[in-house]
Design a protein around this motif. Structure first.
Motif, PDB file in Angstrom:
ATOM      1  N   GLY A 116       0.823  -1.202   0.000  1.00 46.50           N
ATOM      2  CA  GLY A 116       0.000   0.000   0.000  1.00 46.50           C
ATOM      3  C   GLY A 116       0.859   1.254   0.000  1.00 46.50           C
ATOM      4  O   GLY A 116       0.512   2.262  -0.645  1.00 46.50           O
ATOM      5  N   GLU A 117       1.980   1.214   0.711  1.00 49.66           N
ATOM      6  CA  GLU A 117       2.897   2.354   0.734  1.00 49.66           C
ATOM      7  C   GLU A 117       3.517   2.567  -0.645  1.00 49.66           C
ATOM      8  O   GLU A 117       3.737   3.707  -1.073  1.00 49.66           O
ATOM      9  CB  GLU A 117       3.991   2.113   1.785  1.00 49.66           C
ATOM     10  CG  GLU A 117       3.449   1.963   3.203  1.00 49.66           C
ATOM     11  CD  GLU A 117       4.527   1.581   4.198  1.00 49.66           C
ATOM     12  OE1 GLU A 117       5.716   1.567   3.800  1.00 49.66           O
ATOM     13  OE2 GLU A 117       4.186   1.291   5.361  1.00 49.66           O
ATOM     14  N   MET A 118       3.797   1.483  -1.348  1.00 55.60           N
ATOM     15  CA  MET A 118       4.363   1.592  -2.689  1.00 55.60           C
ATOM     16  C   MET A 118       3.365   2.221  -3.652  1.00 55.60           C
ATOM     17  O   MET A 118       3.742   2.987  -4.536  1.00 55.60           O
ATOM     18  CB  MET A 118       4.787   0.206  -3.190  1.00 55.60           C
ATOM     19  CG  MET A 118       5.842  -0.463  -2.349  1.00 55.60           C
ATOM     20  SD  MET A 118       6.081  -2.209  -2.809  1.00 55.60           S
ATOM     21  CE  MET A 118       7.060  -2.782  -1.418  1.00 55.60           C
ATOM     22  N   VAL A 119       2.089   1.881  -3.476  1.00 62.69           N
ATOM     23  CA  VAL A 119       1.044   2.472  -4.308  1.00 62.69           C
ATOM     24  C   VAL A 119       0.979   3.972  -4.049  1.00 62.69           C
ATOM     25  O   VAL A 119       0.888   4.782  -4.983  1.00 62.69           O
ATOM     26  CB  VAL A 119      -0.322   1.826  -4.023  1.00 62.69           C
ATOM     27  CG1 VAL A 119      -1.420   2.556  -4.788  1.00 62.69           C
ATOM     28  CG2 VAL A 119      -0.306   0.353  -4.419  1.00 62.69           C
ATOM     29  N   ALA A 120       1.018   4.362  -2.768  1.00 56.85           N
ATOM     30  CA  ALA A 120       0.942   5.772  -2.402  1.00 56.85           C
ATOM     31  C   ALA A 120       2.097   6.568  -3.005  1.00 56.85           C
ATOM     32  O   ALA A 120       1.940   7.740  -3.372  1.00 56.85           O
ATOM     33  CB  ALA A 120       0.936   5.916  -0.880  1.00 56.85           C
TER      34      ALA A 120
END
Length: 229
Positions: A116-120
């Protein structure tokens, strides 16, 4: 040293695969090792290893006395591969919901949260690698080595096409949401929902590639454009 060489080979294989999928290297064209070595600033050895790796995906063919040739992947072949991929991955997800250990479930949840952090951050390279690792967790979580090996082998064959999907606008966030449905079902031990969610996810992976392949000529391989039509 072996890991470094393997990483360089995989990176080179990915770059050549991208050139094929973008249409820069057209179906039927010969892939000369000297030419590719010069183009990518490397020696012939990693080029040769990269071509062998790509031959397992079906993107290229290794022919006696002719060397490597960019293959023409038909729309029918791609469709059959994605259907088989969906069924195998869905089965792995279903069995993972039934068989994953508590430790495996915790690791799965933590890995998903990190993605999810990579998506952000819109970090496509990191997400692409994490995506492969996430699916590998489902293969291992099925606790069926035969199924795991079959699924991983087919995934390697479709890897260039699956990786290309992330060039589609907004695909990273949608992919993560689709993964979320699978992960939640697995963590809840809901085998039927895990199977359905994974099957749906792989069908949307195929759809994303088709949409990307439907871009103007020169941005995708001819076979993919045929499929998108």
């Amino acid at each position: 040293m072996l890991d470094d060489r393997q990483t360089r080979t995989e990176k080179l294989a990915g770059e050549i695969a991208d050139a094929i999928l973008e249409g820069t290297l057209e179906p039927g064209s010969r892939l000369d090792e000297h030419m590719l070595a010069g183009r990518y600033g490397t020696s012939r050895t990693p080029v040769r290893e990269a071509l062998r790796q790509l031959a397992t995906t079906g993107l290229i063919e290794l022919r006696p006395r002719r060397g490597a040739i960019v293959a023409k992947v038909t729309s029918e072949q791609l469709e059959m591969l994605f259907i088989a991929m969906g069924e195998l991955e869905a089965t792995c997800a279903r069995l993972s919901a039934m068989s994953m250990t508590p430790i495996e479930r915790r690791r799965l949840g933590a890995h998903y949260d990190q993605m999810g952090e990579m998506v952000a951050q819109d970090d496509v390279p990191a997400y692409t690698a994490a995506n492969t690792a996430l699916h590998a967790m489902f293969y291992a979580g099925a606790h069926n080595p035969v199924l795991s090996e079959m699924t991983a082998g087919l995934r390697r064959r479709l890897a260039p096409f699956r990786r290309a999907q992330f060039r589609a606008p907004g695909r990273l966030a949608r992919s993560h949401a689709e993964h979320g449905a699978v992960v939640r079902a697995v963590l809840a031990g809901d085998a039927a929902s895990a199977h359905a969610a994974m099957l749906h996810h792989v069908s949307l992976v195929e759809d994303a590639f088709e949409q990307l392949a439907g871009a103007p000529a020169g941005t995708a391989p001819e076979a993919a454009r045929m499929k998108a039509g």
